[in-house]
Motif scaffolding. Structure first.
Motif, PDB file in Angstrom:
ATOM      1  N   ARG A  78       0.834  -1.208   0.000  1.00  0.00           N
ATOM      2  CA  ARG A  78       0.000   0.000   0.000  1.00  0.00           C
ATOM      3  C   ARG A  78       0.874   1.266   0.000  1.00  0.00           C
ATOM      4  O   ARG A  78       0.607   2.220  -0.741  1.00  0.00           O
ATOM      5  CB  ARG A  78      -0.935   0.008   1.217  1.00  0.00           C
ATOM      6  CG  ARG A  78      -1.792   1.247   1.277  1.00  0.00           C
ATOM      7  CD  ARG A  78      -2.840   1.193   2.375  1.00  0.00           C
ATOM      8  NE  ARG A  78      -3.520   2.459   2.487  1.00  0.00           N
ATOM      9  CZ  ARG A  78      -3.171   3.405   3.349  1.00  0.00           C
ATOM     10  NH1 ARG A  78      -2.159   3.213   4.176  1.00  0.00           N
ATOM     11  NH2 ARG A  78      -3.829   4.552   3.392  1.00  0.00           N
ATOM     12  N   LEU A  93       1.072   4.321  -2.686  1.00  0.00           N
ATOM     13  CA  LEU A  93       0.867   5.731  -2.363  1.00  0.00           C
ATOM     14  C   LEU A  93       2.055   6.588  -2.795  1.00  0.00           C
ATOM     15  O   LEU A  93       1.891   7.738  -3.179  1.00  0.00           O
ATOM     16  CB  LEU A  93       0.647   5.907  -0.860  1.00  0.00           C
ATOM     17  CG  LEU A  93      -0.655   5.326  -0.299  1.00  0.00           C
ATOM     18  CD1 LEU A  93      -0.723   5.511   1.209  1.00  0.00           C
ATOM     19  CD2 LEU A  93      -1.858   5.986  -0.956  1.00  0.00           C
ATOM     20  N   SER A 125       3.804   2.034   8.034  1.00  0.00           N
ATOM     21  CA  SER A 125       4.788   2.529   7.092  1.00  0.00           C
ATOM     22  C   SER A 125       4.741   4.059   7.114  1.00  0.00           C
ATOM     23  O   SER A 125       3.952   4.651   7.853  1.00  0.00           O
ATOM     24  CB  SER A 125       4.414   1.978   5.721  1.00  0.00           C
ATOM     25  OG  SER A 125       5.423   2.220   4.794  1.00  0.00           O
ATOM     26  N   VAL A 126       5.567   4.694   6.295  1.00  0.00           N
ATOM     27  CA  VAL A 126       5.523   6.151   6.191  1.00  0.00           C
ATOM     28  C   VAL A 126       4.183   6.577   5.579  1.00  0.00           C
ATOM     29  O   VAL A 126       3.695   5.943   4.643  1.00  0.00           O
ATOM     30  CB  VAL A 126       6.700   6.642   5.311  1.00  0.00           C
ATOM     31  CG1 VAL A 126       6.536   8.096   4.941  1.00  0.00           C
ATOM     32  CG2 VAL A 126       8.006   6.417   6.030  1.00  0.00           C
ATOM     33  N   ALA A 166       1.138   6.244   6.298  1.00  0.00           N
ATOM     34  CA  ALA A 166       0.145   5.185   6.128  1.00  0.00           C
ATOM     35  C   ALA A 166      -1.203   5.503   6.771  1.00  0.00           C
ATOM     36  O   ALA A 166      -2.186   4.821   6.504  1.00  0.00           O
ATOM     37  CB  ALA A 166       0.685   3.870   6.695  1.00  0.00           C
ATOM     38  N   GLY A 167      -1.265   6.524   7.589  1.00  0.00           N
ATOM     39  CA  GLY A 167      -2.530   6.841   8.264  1.00  0.00           C
ATOM     40  C   GLY A 167      -3.317   7.899   7.512  1.00  0.00           C
ATOM     41  O   GLY A 167      -3.539   7.782   6.308  1.00  0.00           O
ATOM     42  N   GLY A 184      -1.975   9.389   4.247  1.00  0.00           N
ATOM     43  CA  GLY A 184      -2.151   8.566   3.054  1.00  0.00           C
ATOM     44  C   GLY A 184      -3.571   8.557   2.530  1.00  0.00           C
ATOM     45  O   GLY A 184      -3.849   7.972   1.481  1.00  0.00           O
ATOM     46  N   ALA A 185      -4.481   9.187   3.251  1.00  0.00           N
ATOM     47  CA  ALA A 185      -5.881   9.222   2.809  1.00  0.00           C
ATOM     48  C   ALA A 185      -6.316  10.643   2.508  1.00  0.00           C
ATOM     49  O   ALA A 185      -7.506  10.923   2.397  1.00  0.00           O
ATOM     50  CB  ALA A 185      -6.780   8.612   3.881  1.00  0.00           C
ATOM     51  N   GLN A 192       1.361  16.513  -2.892  1.00  0.00           N
ATOM     52  CA  GLN A 192       1.074  15.080  -2.764  1.00  0.00           C
ATOM     53  C   GLN A 192       1.570  14.724  -1.368  1.00  0.00           C
ATOM     54  O   GLN A 192       2.777  14.658  -1.140  1.00  0.00           O
ATOM     55  CB  GLN A 192       1.808  14.309  -3.859  1.00  0.00           C
ATOM     56  CG  GLN A 192       1.131  13.033  -4.283  1.00  0.00           C
ATOM     57  CD  GLN A 192       1.514  11.856  -3.386  1.00  0.00           C
ATOM     58  OE1 GLN A 192       1.770  12.023  -2.203  1.00  0.00           O
ATOM     59  NE2 GLN A 192       1.527  10.670  -3.945  1.00  0.00           N
ATOM     60  N   MET A 248       1.742  12.187   0.732  1.00  0.00           N
ATOM     61  CA  MET A 248       2.557  11.021   1.065  1.00  0.00           C
ATOM     62  C   MET A 248       4.002  11.274   0.657  1.00  0.00           C
ATOM     63  O   MET A 248       4.940  10.969   1.394  1.00  0.00           O
ATOM     64  CB  MET A 248       2.022   9.775   0.342  1.00  0.00           C
ATOM     65  CG  MET A 248       0.626   9.355   0.783  1.00  0.00           C
ATOM     66  SD  MET A 248      -0.699  10.430   0.165  1.00  0.00           S
ATOM     67  CE  MET A 248      -1.153   9.584  -1.335  1.00  0.00           C
ATOM     68  N   LEU A 249       4.171  11.837  -0.548  1.00  0.00           N
ATOM     69  CA  LEU A 249       5.521  12.143  -1.017  1.00  0.00           C
ATOM     70  C   LEU A 249       6.146  13.224  -0.147  1.00  0.00           C
ATOM     71  O   LEU A 249       7.340  13.179   0.155  1.00  0.00           O
ATOM     72  CB  LEU A 249       5.482  12.594  -2.480  1.00  0.00           C
ATOM     73  CG  LEU A 249       5.233  11.481  -3.501  1.00  0.00           C
ATOM     74  CD1 LEU A 249       5.056  12.074  -4.891  1.00  0.00           C
ATOM     75  CD2 LEU A 249       6.390  10.483  -3.501  1.00  0.00           C
ATOM     76  N   ALA A 290       7.280  11.546   3.051  1.00  0.00           N
ATOM     77  CA  ALA A 290       8.390  10.624   2.808  1.00  0.00           C
ATOM     78  C   ALA A 290       9.682  11.374   2.493  1.00  0.00           C
ATOM     79  O   ALA A 290      10.753  11.011   2.983  1.00  0.00           O
ATOM     80  CB  ALA A 290       8.032   9.671   1.663  1.00  0.00           C
ATOM     81  N   LEU A 311      14.677   6.236  11.098  1.00  0.00           N
ATOM     82  CA  LEU A 311      13.255   5.902  10.878  1.00  0.00           C
ATOM     83  C   LEU A 311      12.976   4.479  11.354  1.00  0.00           C
ATOM     84  O   LEU A 311      13.662   3.532  10.953  1.00  0.00           O
ATOM     85  CB  LEU A 311      12.938   6.046   9.385  1.00  0.00           C
ATOM     86  CG  LEU A 311      11.537   5.632   8.930  1.00  0.00           C
ATOM     87  CD1 LEU A 311      10.470   6.495   9.576  1.00  0.00           C
ATOM     88  CD2 LEU A 311      11.430   5.722   7.405  1.00  0.00           C
ATOM     89  N   THR A 334       9.941   2.015  11.185  1.00  0.00           N
ATOM     90  CA  THR A 334       8.574   1.717  10.751  1.00  0.00           C
ATOM     91  C   THR A 334       8.134   0.378  11.342  1.00  0.00           C
ATOM     92  O   THR A 334       8.957  -0.396  11.819  1.00  0.00           O
ATOM     93  CB  THR A 334       8.488   1.662   9.209  1.00  0.00           C
ATOM     94  OG1 THR A 334       9.525   0.813   8.733  1.00  0.00           O
ATOM     95  CG2 THR A 334       8.644   3.033   8.602  1.00  0.00           C
ATOM     96  N   ASN A 335       6.846   0.124  11.268  1.00  0.00           N
ATOM     97  CA  ASN A 335       6.248  -1.090  11.835  1.00  0.00           C
ATOM     98  C   ASN A 335       6.640  -1.287  13.291  1.00  0.00           C
ATOM     99  O   ASN A 335       6.847  -2.407  13.742  1.00  0.00           O
ATOM    100  CB  ASN A 335       6.624  -2.319  11.003  1.00  0.00           C
ATOM    101  CG  ASN A 335       6.187  -2.155   9.562  1.00  0.00           C
ATOM    102  OD1 ASN A 335       5.026  -1.836   9.302  1.00  0.00           O
ATOM    103  ND2 ASN A 335       7.102  -2.329   8.627  1.00  0.00           N
TER     104      ASN A 335
END
Lengths: 475, 390
Positions: A411, A415, B37-38, B40-41, B44-45, B148, B150-151, B154, B168, B170-171
């Motif tokens: 995912r 994105l 992930s980066v 992702a919440g 990202g929406a 954008q 997400m970009l 990131a 960083l 993640t997870n």
């Protein structure tokens, strides 16, 4: 006509048509909805003028008279109504009539949406002349058209034999069949042979005989590593002219110096199938991992999913072929009807179907284990290889999102790179993207990337005008 | 690898990324921790709005204006990859009275430094040739931008990682925020390791309330669901970020029921994004086709040509909001070493730059460019608002 049905079956392939026939008890309104111009699905695909499709053992026309078949209808969404428990099926017309949309309501739903070819992003796979094995078969079965003059059939599994045999039988030439695994592996997984396996083995032997008669070489432990284009044709397109095949190790890494070139104008790729789970994911059905490394919907003995009154059969429950799909369809049809009529199905029939299903399922699992596709296949591919064809995203773009931008799952890669955001909604590239993620993505992450709230594109104007939604929201 | 840092930022969304960026600029070493992930919440929406136009005069508008300035500087630092477009926003009123209302609102905003130009007739159609010609008028906001998100998140983090100033993780789910004898935070414990820092920044978005609770304090953050429709890629039909006058009222509303108002904009890739719905339904992700239809109808009212465009996909997310619709930014007076940077509702992308900047100022003890008093976490204590867990 009313929009209310007792049982709606989505997909008129072997699973769906068997389910419909069995479920069509007197007093039950059964409807099959299918995107294709006529029933039959992938396996029994046929031209529109041929005789209509009737699964074997389903010859009672009085039963068929109770089955409504809506062809050329693409289901773009399903959801269940929390208050009534009904399932709403939203359809749009085919490519020529996308504005014609409608809603049907069902007391029970059977999802038999089948599978699509699993695609691997190999250098040159986007060229005209490269197609999925299933796509090549559809072309021959559906319209009698050969995919090319001289074809290289590549991939893994007995399906390659079927693809090659249908090409030579239709008058085409097959340069070679390139099998990435070794068929001897199958014996290891089928030591306790089932009756099902015997029939399947006989079928494979028949295909092998056809190929031998046409002197088609069958080369194992090799895979296609590059497909190159030749001169530009009259339509300005550069089509396939050459494919490079290399010997590979058990992790599918090519061995240097083993390159073998084939002059062909068509390459088919057959690396297994991906279950079409869009609609089941929309309904929130529980998903599990299948032995072939893909996903499947979780079903119980009755083919019931984790959602009330939602059943599934065929490839959506795990790739198993047409015979297993037919049996599963019957089981689903029996139990869906039983749930609505309150009459239990005949015990002997249920037992017999369950036994057949167990045998066929065992054989399918053995096949998946004997012809695996390791996730490491992607490691050696050059960075300029196109992965997402819709958005033209390369392997290098995706590696950079993974290594430089912190994307750890499909995912996030979508994105950050747009891989999977285009017209096909990731149907072509998701398997490759999962491979690039480096580890076998877990079920939840895979399901998230397979989730598509809108299964097929629908014109905004049609959605805005749809009176069904207005009525639904008024209730 | 060391497990000791000057600061730990919980959350790798756009707000956390911006905090990490400005903390690095202030000379600190930073660990960014995210349960996924980066981006992702909620990042990202999102749509990537950087807006001043939808804010009424007050502390949030001040924050938005500062952020707008900082974003134009950020583009020089992180480059074109984040697809920042200074395209401007256009608020549209169909009826004369909604247009009058828009104009009056714009006059109030202009007094605070917002550039807002009423446009009607031919001028309006020149700005947006495909706009419904029946609209009474609009107000153009040239300061509105889109990125954008997400970009953006990131790349902000990646830059710090490349400089060797950001680590960083993640997870990595934060499961505890240990405190010393004085009650000051000493770092975070994740499912896999313990990270140490005298400063912990809570940039966990919708989950900010849970992170605050781990540190023993109450920060009431609730989810407000939204869906966005995405069309197939099209030739340019929409030039600006265009929205109907009702959008501003919905953004500020307290109503739990579904609200929709068309917000339509094109993206770099040619798709058109159609928002925006708001409803308070907890963390339920199920797509609601009533919402889809209303968004489609409202978008078509603004741009009738979109009727032929196909809906390709939808996505949904949860805006993290506080009861008074203001974010929580700055040091928590109750827990030494804990800072919050969350609760930005639907404006997180836009407000992230100023949020990160102010957090960094607070971290090194510089007096902040804007007063943090309206954003203090303790403001909710007097009202005894309980943290609502999803």
């Amino acid at each position: 006509m009313s929009d209310q049905r007792d049982i709606i079956i989505i997909g008129a392939g072997a699973a769906g048509m068997n389910a419909a026939y069995v479920a069509a008890e007197p007093g039950l309104a059964v409807t099959v909805v299918d995107a294709n111009p006529c029933p039959g699905g992938q396996y029994h695909r046929r031209g529109a003028l041929e005789q209509r499709y009737r699964p074997s053992g389903c010859s009672d026309e009085n039963r068929w008279a109770r089955v409504e078949i809506l062809s050329g209808q693409q289901v773009y969404a399903v959801n269940s109504m929390p208050d009534t428990g009904h399932v709403l099926v939203r359809m749009r017309g085919d490519e020529r009539h996308p504005h014609e949309i409608g809603i049907l309501r069902a007391r029970a739903l059977i999802v038999t949406t089948g599978a699509m070819d699993r695609q691997l992003a190999i250098p040159g796979w986007q060229l005209p002349g490269v197609m999925a094995g299933g796509g090549a078969q559809s072309l021959i079965k559906g319209s009698g058209v050969l995919p090319g003059q001289r074809t290289l059939v590549t991939g893994t599994g007995p399906f390659l034999l079927a693809v090659a045999a249908s090409i030579v039988q239709a008058g085409g030439e097959v340069a070679a069949v390139i099998e990435a695994n070794a068929p001897a592996g199958l014996a290891r997984h089928t030591r306790k042979m089932f009756p099902a396996a015997v029939a399947k083995t006989a079928e494979a032997a028949r295909f092998a005989g056809i190929l031998a008669r046409h002197r088609v070489p069958y080369l194992t432990r090799r895979r296609v590593t590059r497909i190159a284009a030749g001169a530009v044709d009259t339509q300005g397109r550069a089509c396939v002219s050459e494919a490079t095949v290399q010997r590979i190790d058990s992790q599918w890494q090519p061995k240097p110096g083993t390159e073998q070139r084939f002059d062909v104008d068509c390459v088919t790729l057959g690396f297994g199938f991906t279950a079409q789970l869009d609609l089941l994911l929309q309904l929130g059905c529980a998903i599990t991992d299948a032995p072939d490394g893909g996903l499947a919907v979780l079903v119980d003995e009755r083919q019931a999913t984790s959602r009330p009154s939602v059943f599934a059969a065929g490839e959506t429950t795990g790739i198993g072929g047409v015979d297993l799909a037919s049996v599963e369809g019957r089981v689903a049809g029996l139990h869906a009807a039983a749930e609505l009529t309150g009459r239990a199905p005949a015990t002997a029939l249920v037992k017999s179907l369950h036994r057949q299903r167990r045998h066929l399922h065992g054989f399918a699992t053995a096949l998946a284990l004997a012809f695996p596709v390791p996730t490491q296949w992607v490691n050696d591919q050059p960075g300029e290889t196109i992965v997402c064809r819709c958005e033209e995203i390369t392997l290098g773009d995706i590696r950079s999102a993974r290594d430089d931008l912190g994307a750890t799952d499909p995912r996030s890669i979508k994105l950050l790179t747009r891989a999977g955001m285009g017209w096909c909604q990731g149907r072509m590239c998701s398997f490759s993207v999962e491979g690039i993620c480096g580890r076998q993505a877990n079920v939840a992450a895979q399901a998230a990337s397979a989730s598509r709230p809108v299964s097929v594109p629908v014109p905004l104007g049609a959605i805005a005008r749809d009176e069904n939604v207005m009525r639904e929201s008024a209730q | 690898m060391t497990n000791s840092f000057d600061a730990i930022v919980v959350g790798a969304g756009v707000v956390g990324a911006s905090c990490a960026h400005y903390l690095v600029e202030a000379g600190l070493s930073v660990a960014v921790v995210d349960r996924g992930s980066v981006a992702a919440g909620t990042t990202g929406a999102g749509e990537g709005n950087i807006l001043v136009s939808d804010k009424e005069p007050g502390p949030e508008l001040d924050l938005a204006l500062l952020s707008q300035r900082l974003w134009t500087e950020l583009i020089d630092v992180i480059g074109p990859a984040i697809e920042l477009e200074p395209k401007g926003g256009l608020a549209v009123g169909y009826e004369q009275h909604t247009f009058d209302h828009l104009r009056a609102f714009a006059t109030e905003q202009a007094a605070c430094g917002v550039v807002a130009t009423p446009v009607t007739g031919a001028d309006l159609l020149e700005l947006e040739p495909n706009l419904n010609p029946e609209a009474a008028g609009g107000v153009f906001y040239p300061q509105d931008m889109q990125t954008q998100p997400m970009l953006a998140a990131a790349h902000l983090i990646a830059r710090g990682v490349r400089m060797g100033r950001i680590t960083l993780h993640t997870n990595a789910n934060v499961v505890a925020i240990p405190r010393d004898a004085r009650g000051a935070v000493t770092g975070v414990e994740t499912t896999t390791q313990t990270l140490q820092a005298p400063l912990v920044v809570n940039a966990a978005g919708t989950w900010g309330g849970e992170i605050a609770a781990l540190a023993g304090v109450n920060v009431p953050i609730l989810p407000r669901r939204g869906f966005i429709l995405v069309t197939e890629p099209l030739p340019v039909i929409v030039n600006r970020k265009v929205y109907s006058a009702e959008y501003v009222a919905n953004v500020a509303s307290d109503d739990a029921a579904l609200q929709t108002a068309a917000v339509v904009e094109g993206t770099h890739s040619g798709t058109i994004l159609i928002g925006a719905s708001r409803e308070r339904v907890g963390f339920d992700r199920t797509l609601d086709w009533t919402v889809v239809q209303r968004l489609a109808q409202q978008a078509l009212q603004l741009f009738p040509r979109l009727a032929q465009a196909s809906l390709l996909r939808t996505y949904g997310g949860f805006r993290p909001y506080c009861p008074d619709h203001l974010p929580v930014i700055g040091p928590d007076a109750r827990v030494p070493g804990l800072m919050h940077a969350c609760g930005h509702e639907g404006a997180g992308v836009g407000l992230s730059a100023a949020t990160g900047f102010l957090i960094a100022q607070a971290a090194i003890g510089v007096s902040p460019l804007l007063s943090l008093a309206p954003f203090a976490a303790e403001r909710f204590d007097a009202h005894h608002v309980a943290v609502v867990h999803a």
